[in-house]
Design an enzyme around this catalytic site. Structure first.
Site, mmCIF file in Angstrom:
data_model
loop_
_atom_site.group_PDB
_atom_site.id
_atom_site.type_symbol
_atom_site.label_atom_id
_atom_site.label_comp_id
_atom_site.label_asym_id
_atom_site.label_seq_id
_atom_site.Cartn_x
_atom_site.Cartn_y
_atom_site.Cartn_z
ATOM 1 N N GLY A 165 0.829 -1.217 0.000
ATOM 2 C CA GLY A 165 0.000 0.000 0.000
ATOM 3 C C GLY A 165 0.855 1.255 0.000
ATOM 4 N N GLY A 189 7.698 -6.569 -6.847
ATOM 5 C CA GLY A 189 6.989 -7.506 -7.693
ATOM 6 C C GLY A 189 6.055 -6.846 -8.690
ATOM 7 N N ASP A 190 5.029 -7.582 -9.102
ATOM 8 C CA ASP A 190 4.127 -7.074 -10.141
ATOM 9 C C ASP A 190 3.461 -5.770 -9.718
ATOM 10 O OD1 ASP A 190 2.799 -8.515 -8.164
ATOM 11 O OD2 ASP A 190 1.226 -9.229 -9.499
ATOM 12 N N GLY A 191 2.997 -5.701 -8.459
ATOM 13 C CA GLY A 191 2.364 -4.472 -7.968
ATOM 14 C C GLY A 191 3.350 -3.318 -7.969
ATOM 15 N N THR A 218 10.048 -11.290 -7.017
ATOM 16 C CA THR A 218 8.828 -12.030 -6.728
ATOM 17 C C THR A 218 9.174 -13.450 -6.349
ATOM 18 O OG1 THR A 218 7.107 -13.299 -7.843
ATOM 19 C CG2 THR A 218 8.592 -12.113 -9.261
ATOM 20 N N ILE A 219 8.841 -13.811 -5.147
ATOM 21 C CA ILE A 219 9.141 -15.176 -4.742
ATOM 22 C C ILE A 219 8.238 -16.155 -5.488
ATOM 23 C CG2 ILE A 219 7.573 -15.369 -2.782
ATOM 24 C CD1 ILE A 219 10.030 -16.567 -1.310
ATOM 25 N N ASP A 220 7.062 -15.671 -5.913
ATOM 26 C CA ASP A 220 6.117 -16.543 -6.611
ATOM 27 C C ASP A 220 6.519 -16.787 -8.071
ATOM 28 O OD1 ASP A 220 4.693 -16.532 -4.291
ATOM 29 O OD2 ASP A 220 3.071 -15.250 -5.009
ATOM 30 N N TYR A 377 6.559 -18.404 5.723
ATOM 31 C CA TYR A 377 7.472 -17.271 5.856
ATOM 32 C C TYR A 377 8.929 -17.713 5.979
ATOM 33 C CZ TYR A 377 3.251 -14.569 6.113
ATOM 34 O OH TYR A 377 2.048 -14.012 5.791
ATOM 35 N N ARG A 380 10.915 -17.495 2.676
ATOM 36 C CA ARG A 380 11.258 -16.211 2.050
ATOM 37 C C ARG A 380 12.091 -15.305 2.965
ATOM 38 N NH1 ARG A 380 5.698 -12.519 1.709
ATOM 39 N NH2 ARG A 380 5.914 -11.684 3.799
HETATM 40 N N1 ADP Z 1 -1.685 -0.861 -9.849
HETATM 41 C C1 ADP Z 1 -0.851 -0.235 -9.015
HETATM 42 N N2 ADP Z 1 -0.547 1.068 -9.203
HETATM 43 C C2 ADP Z 1 0.312 1.703 -8.365
HETATM 44 N N3 ADP Z 1 0.900 1.118 -7.308
HETATM 45 C C3 ADP Z 1 0.640 -0.169 -7.058
HETATM 46 C C4 ADP Z 1 -0.246 -0.920 -7.893
HETATM 47 N N4 ADP Z 1 -0.324 -2.176 -7.404
HETATM 48 C C5 ADP Z 1 0.480 -2.202 -6.311
HETATM 49 N N5 ADP Z 1 1.052 -1.010 -6.104
HETATM 50 C C6 ADP Z 1 1.973 -0.656 -5.014
HETATM 51 O O1 ADP Z 1 3.143 -1.461 -5.114
HETATM 52 C C7 ADP Z 1 3.603 -1.852 -3.827
HETATM 53 C C8 ADP Z 1 3.823 -3.331 -3.754
HETATM 54 O O2 ADP Z 1 2.692 -4.053 -4.238
HETATM 55 P P1 ADP Z 1 2.332 -5.518 -3.701
HETATM 56 O O3 ADP Z 1 1.246 -6.039 -4.553
HETATM 57 O O4 ADP Z 1 2.107 -5.467 -2.237
HETATM 58 O O5 ADP Z 1 3.673 -6.336 -3.856
HETATM 59 P P2 ADP Z 1 4.486 -6.821 -5.125
HETATM 60 O O6 ADP Z 1 5.072 -5.643 -5.766
HETATM 61 O O7 ADP Z 1 5.506 -7.695 -4.535
HETATM 62 O O8 ADP Z 1 3.517 -7.533 -6.010
HETATM 63 C C9 ADP Z 1 2.584 -1.350 -2.814
HETATM 64 O O9 ADP Z 1 3.140 -0.241 -2.153
HETATM 65 C C10 ADP Z 1 1.377 -0.986 -3.659
HETATM 66 O O10 ADP Z 1 0.672 0.133 -3.132
HETATM 67 O O1 FBP Z 2 1.755 -11.989 4.393
HETATM 68 P P1 FBP Z 2 2.273 -11.118 3.305
HETATM 69 O O2 FBP Z 2 3.465 -10.348 3.664
HETATM 70 O O3 FBP Z 2 1.211 -10.269 2.716
HETATM 71 O O4 FBP Z 2 2.784 -12.063 2.166
HETATM 72 C C1 FBP Z 2 2.079 -13.151 1.689
HETATM 73 C C2 FBP Z 2 2.173 -13.214 0.200
HETATM 74 O O5 FBP Z 2 3.384 -12.820 -0.305
HETATM 75 C C3 FBP Z 2 3.693 -13.579 -1.464
HETATM 76 O O6 FBP Z 2 4.896 -14.214 -1.183
HETATM 77 C C4 FBP Z 2 3.813 -12.780 -2.698
HETATM 78 O O7 FBP Z 2 4.301 -11.542 -2.385
HETATM 79 P P2 FBP Z 2 4.645 -10.480 -3.496
HETATM 80 O O8 FBP Z 2 3.462 -10.281 -4.390
HETATM 81 O O9 FBP Z 2 4.992 -9.285 -2.714
HETATM 82 O O10 FBP Z 2 5.812 -11.053 -4.234
HETATM 83 C C5 FBP Z 2 2.573 -14.553 -1.656
HETATM 84 O O11 FBP Z 2 2.976 -15.792 -2.081
HETATM 85 C C6 FBP Z 2 1.931 -14.557 -0.311
HETATM 86 O O12 FBP Z 2 0.569 -14.747 -0.448
HETATM 87 MG MG MG Z 3 2.669 -9.490 -6.240
#
Ligand code: ADP
Ligand code: FBP
Ligand code: MG
EC number: 2.7.1.11
Length: 482
Positions: A165, A189-191, A218-220, A377, A380
């Protein structure tokens, strides 16, 4: 200065169906930027290396398996140092941020970005942003020097903290602008990469001479295009310890069942690779492969058969597997999300344990002992292993070379064993999933001997869907179809 941004992909075409999906450059929106000779020219470590600098026209193909008459296909710009750079060393003010869940190797990437900037390019101002995206506007920064980061690759986690977030575009870019940051390294990661793309667009809209670059974490292993993500090998290796424990427990009891839950929200790569590596696993369940419990060909029938044949069994389940079954049973779809908007999953491991125990409670002649191990956990939070450390180093150095050369809006990634610069759009447009009609999943099925749980009609539907997806993006995910 051109403030009229086009965030379209930069695409160049050539002979025989050659396509270059290029990355943006500072000069796309700022004209007359000065350039400088690359300081590596006079670095004794590199001056002896023949062809150390990458040819401007070098590109890397996305697909290595091609047909005789087929098109050459999509290519990415090859990563590496360029003859000229767009930043003087004393001009650089770099920032590094880590976002999302933990992954082995985060500290190595941080260390190597800092060391590459200091030792290769003579940069001396590098900041760590504390606690993910929100740290840009809500916390103090952390000064990073080679001395500070010297030993951090031996530790799990990230020394600059991470969070989910808190992606507030105006506040983040205001912070970049106010602090005079002109190189932003975003590890996540993707987010995170979606967030990085948004930051890049805003930096460009404001016409700032600031480069935004991503390093995929991304661990996934759910990020597309790249061969695999850093930390993945370490996670698979660590998962072996849990699977071994499950096997020992199962083998030592009458009708013993060892059940291990591994990470994998939407992509079952960790479960699939951990299963393939172990050879002790009798059943692997992943989000991409639907299954059912009751009746002929169902999971419970298979467990019963396996116990009768072998006396014990090991089950590996990815956390995202069977979520639709859990939702159907609870008669509602859970809408709970984490701070980043990722769906919070229900515990499939506990659910399967209950189902198996309930099933055998009705068969008094077959008492079972089930041990449920949840190392989620633990896999990772460990430091990265040796090969991931090398991989992290290459990713970090490649990223720094690209940034110094003025490229922006890109993610540094390994494609067919070569370091490349990939435009954000390609990284964020879809997710990397296990393709259950590809060879890797077939290998798994033949190694565990488990049923595919797909009825013939479902196989045809899955194949059709996957063919259509591959035709659309011209890609067959490499981790699947080796
Ligand atoms: N569509 C998006 N646009 C802008 N920021 C995003 C978006 N999706 C996720 N984020 C931001 O990227 C950060 C990481 O996203 P998250 O989904 O938790 O992990 P990951 O990057 O590992 O997939 C967070 O701070 C989140 O607010
Ligand atoms: O409890 P948290 O910190 O939200 O993490 C759990 C999640 O993190 C992950 O490892 C994936 O995390 P990211 O998308 O940040 O790579 C998922 O496999 C798992 O569901
Ligand atoms: Mg992700």
């Amino acid at each position: 200065m051109d403030n009229n941004i086009s965030c379209q992909m930069k695409v160049e075409t050539g002979d025989a169906g050659y396509v270059l999906e290029d990355v943006p450059h500072l000069t796309d929106y700022i004209s007359d930027l000065p350039t400088y000779p690359n300081p590596l020219r006079s670095n004794p470590a590199y001056s002896v290396v023949k062809q150390y600098f990458v040819d401007a026209d070098d590109t890397v193909p996305q697909k290595v398996v091609v047909h005789k008459d087929g098109p050459r296909g999509i290519h990415f710009r090859r990563a590496g140092p360029r003859q000229r750079v767009y930043f003087a060393p004393d001009e650089v003010h770099a920032a590094i941020v880590t976002c999302g869940g933990l992954c082995p190797g985060l500290n190595t990437v941080i260390r190597e970005i800092v060391c590459a900037l200091y030792h290769m390019y003579g940069v001396t101002r590098v900041l760590g942003i504390d606690g993910g995206y929100r740290g840009f506007y809500s916390k103090n920064t952390i000064t990073l020097t080679p001395k500070v980061v010297n030993d951090i690759h031996k530790r799990g986690g990230t020394i600059i903290g991470t969070s989910r977030g808190g992606h507030d575009k105006p506040k983040i870019v205001d912070s970049i602008q106010d602090r005079g940051i002109n190189q932003v390294y975003i590890i996540g990661g993707d987010g995170t990469q979606k967030g990085a793309a948004v930051i890049y667009q805003e930096v460009r809209r404001r016409g700032l001479k600031a480069v935004v670059a991503g390093i995929p974490k991304t661990i996934d292993n759910d990020i597309p295009v790249i061969d695999k993500s850093f930390g993945f090998d370490t996670a698979v290796e660590e998962a072996q310890r849990a699977i071994n424990a499950a096997h020992v427990e199962a083998e030592s009891a009458e009708n013993g069942i060892g059940l291990v839950k591994l990470m994998g929200r939407y992509s079952g790569f960790i479960a699939m690779y951990a299963t393939l590596a172990s050879r002790d696993v009798d059943l692997c369940l992943i989000p991409e492969s639907p299954f059912y419990l009751e009746g002929e060909g169902g999971l419970l029938e298979y467990v019963e058969k396996r116990l009768k044949d072998n006396g014990h069994m090991v089950i590996v389940v990815a956390e995202g597997a069977g979520q639709e079954l859990l939702a159907a049973e609870n008669l509602k779809t859970s809408t709970a999300q984490d701070a980043s908007g990722n769906k919070l999953l229900q515990d499939v491991g506990l659910w399967i344990s209950d189902k198996i125990k309930g099933h055998f409670a009705k068969i008094p002649s077959m008492p079972i002992t089930l041990k449920y191990i949840d190392p989620t956990y633990m896999i990772r939070a460990v430091p990265s292993n040796a090969s991931d450390n090398v991989y992290c180093t290459l990713l970090a150095q490649s990223c720094v070379h690209g940034v110094m050369a003025g490229y922006t809006g890109f993610t540094s990634g390994l494609v067919n064993g070569r370091q490349t610069y990939i435009p954000f759009n390609r990284i964020t447009e879809k997710q990397n999933n296990v393709v259950i009609t590809d060879r890797m999943w077939a290998r798994l099925l033949s190694s565990t001997n488990q049923p595919s749980f797909l009825r013939p009609k479902e196989v045809i539907a899955v194949q059709k869907l996957e063919r259509e997806t591959q035709l659309l993006d011209g890609d067959s995910s490499k981790t699947n179809d080796i």
